[in-house]
Design a protein around this motif. Structure first.
Motif, short mmCIF file in Angstrom:
data_model
loop_
_atom_site.label_atom_id
_atom_site.label_comp_id
_atom_site.label_asym_id
_atom_site.label_seq_id
_atom_site.Cartn_x
_atom_site.Cartn_y
_atom_site.Cartn_z
N GLU A 21 0.70 -1.15 0.07
CA GLU A 21 0.13 -0.02 -0.02
C GLU A 21 0.94 1.08 -0.04
N TYR A 22 1.87 1.28 0.79
CA TYR A 22 2.86 2.21 0.67
C TYR A 22 3.45 2.68 -0.63
N ALA A 23 4.06 1.50 -1.42
CA ALA A 23 4.67 1.59 -2.42
C ALA A 23 3.67 2.18 -3.57
N ILE A 24 2.11 2.09 -3.52
CA ILE A 24 1.26 2.52 -4.68
C ILE A 24 0.75 3.54 -4.32
N LYS A 25 1.16 4.31 -3.36
CA LYS A 25 0.47 5.77 -3.01
C LYS A 25 0.39 6.71 -3.96
N GLU A 26 -0.77 7.31 -4.06
CA GLU A 26 -1.04 8.47 -5.15
C GLU A 26 0.02 9.58 -5.17
N LYS A 27 0.62 9.93 -3.93
CA LYS A 27 1.52 11.00 -3.75
C LYS A 27 2.86 10.76 -4.62
N TRP A 28 3.23 9.38 -4.37
CA TRP A 28 4.42 9.07 -5.35
C TRP A 28 4.26 9.18 -6.79
N ALA A 29 3.06 8.71 -7.14
CA ALA A 29 2.43 8.66 -8.63
C ALA A 29 2.76 10.11 -8.96
N GLU A 30 2.11 10.75 -8.43
CA GLU A 30 1.82 12.23 -8.83
C GLU A 30 3.25 12.85 -8.93
N SER A 31 4.12 12.77 -7.94
CA SER A 31 5.47 13.53 -7.73
C SER A 31 6.29 12.92 -8.82
N LEU A 32 6.24 11.59 -9.17
CA LEU A 32 7.21 10.91 -9.95
C LEU A 32 6.65 11.46 -11.43
N LYS A 33 5.38 11.49 -11.61
CA LYS A 33 5.03 11.68 -12.89
C LYS A 33 5.53 13.14 -13.38
N LYS A 34 5.38 14.02 -12.37
CA LYS A 34 5.94 15.52 -12.55
C LYS A 34 7.43 15.50 -13.07
N ILE A 35 8.26 14.56 -12.40
CA ILE A 35 9.53 14.66 -12.74
C ILE A 35 9.90 14.09 -13.94
N LEU A 36 9.20 12.73 -14.14
CA LEU A 36 9.71 12.12 -15.43
C LEU A 36 9.02 12.46 -16.61
N GLY A 37 7.69 13.24 -16.47
CA GLY A 37 7.07 13.43 -17.54
C GLY A 37 6.05 12.56 -18.37
N CYS A 38 5.90 11.40 -17.39
CA CYS A 38 5.08 10.15 -17.72
C CYS A 38 4.99 9.46 -16.78
N GLU A 39 3.94 8.42 -17.11
CA GLU A 39 3.44 7.63 -15.62
C GLU A 39 4.49 6.83 -15.28
N PRO A 40 4.68 6.70 -13.97
CA PRO A 40 5.98 6.08 -13.42
C PRO A 40 5.41 4.50 -13.30
N GLN A 41 6.67 3.76 -13.44
CA GLN A 41 6.34 2.10 -13.29
C GLN A 41 7.13 1.94 -11.79
N LEU A 42 6.45 1.11 -11.21
CA LEU A 42 7.43 0.54 -10.05
C LEU A 42 8.04 -0.62 -10.42
N LEU A 43 9.30 -0.65 -10.40
CA LEU A 43 10.17 -1.96 -10.80
C LEU A 43 10.55 -2.67 -9.58
N GLY A 44 10.43 -2.10 -8.30
CA GLY A 44 11.06 -2.78 -7.43
C GLY A 44 10.83 -2.40 -5.77
N ILE A 45 10.87 -3.14 -4.93
CA ILE A 45 10.96 -2.44 -3.61
C ILE A 45 12.10 -3.53 -2.95
N ASP A 46 12.69 -2.62 -2.15
CA ASP A 46 13.89 -3.17 -1.48
C ASP A 46 13.76 -2.56 0.00
N ALA A 47 14.41 -3.34 1.01
CA ALA A 47 14.61 -2.56 2.17
C ALA A 47 15.79 -3.43 2.63
N TRP A 48 16.74 -2.68 3.61
CA TRP A 48 18.04 -3.42 4.25
C TRP A 48 18.14 -2.60 5.44
#
Length: 176
Positions: A21-48
């Protein structure tokens, strides 16, 4: 006991509802779309967990013999890589190993590739970075829950922890 970094199992991350749920939050999509200029694609989740080193290194770059992500490097996996980094522990000072990045180094044409060490891992010696970019190094400090978006084509590292008996836990969302 001779660990500096302990990765969380990726399968466990994707099975965890809170993480997903955290990974697909709308705030990430909105912010990343502004930076990339297109729809962002989530490719991975890592934690360490980054841990206090079990030995003191003679030279800073000796850490690369154990965990090369704590050396200065850049990620060049795709045409455009953006990562959302979130501290899950407080990282309030330099000895707690903050994420560091060098401003304005995300373009490919600024850097002499002969300065890379460790072959294709695109690692850069600390002394070279300090000599050339010391005024552009930015450290990210913050409390647990602090997030930041970074273009990891820029030269960056997870700084080695120097505080005794400390660990840093971070989750990374990888978008392209």
């Amino acid at each position: 006991k001779k660990l500096i970094r302990l990765d969380v199992n990726k399968e466990d991350l994707f099975k965890n509802q809170v993480v997903c749920e955290y990974a697909i939050k709308e705030k990430w999509a909105e912010s990343l779309k502004k930076i990339l200029g297109c729809e962002p694609q989530l490719l991975g989740i890592d934690a360490w967990f980054s841990l206090t080193p079990y030995v003191q290194f003679q030279e800073y770059d000796d850490v690369g013999k154990v965990v090369s992500s704590q050396m200065w490097h850049r990620d060049c996996d795709n045409l455009r890589d953006l990562k959302v980094m979130t501290y899950l522990t407080d990282v309030n000072n330099d000895d707690q190993g903050p994420f560091e990045i060098i401003e304005d180094t995300h373009s490919f044409n600024f850097f002499n590739p002969l300065a890379y060490v460790m072959g294709t891992k695109l690692r850069i010696e600390h002394k070279h970075v300090i000599k050339k970019f010391s005024s552009k190094v930015k450290s990210f400090l913050g409390f647990a829950g602090s997030s930041f978006i970074v273009d990891t084509r820029a030269i960056h590292r997870g700084k080695t922890i120097n505080q005794k008996n400390f660990f840093r836990l971070i989750i990374q969302l990888y978008f392209s």
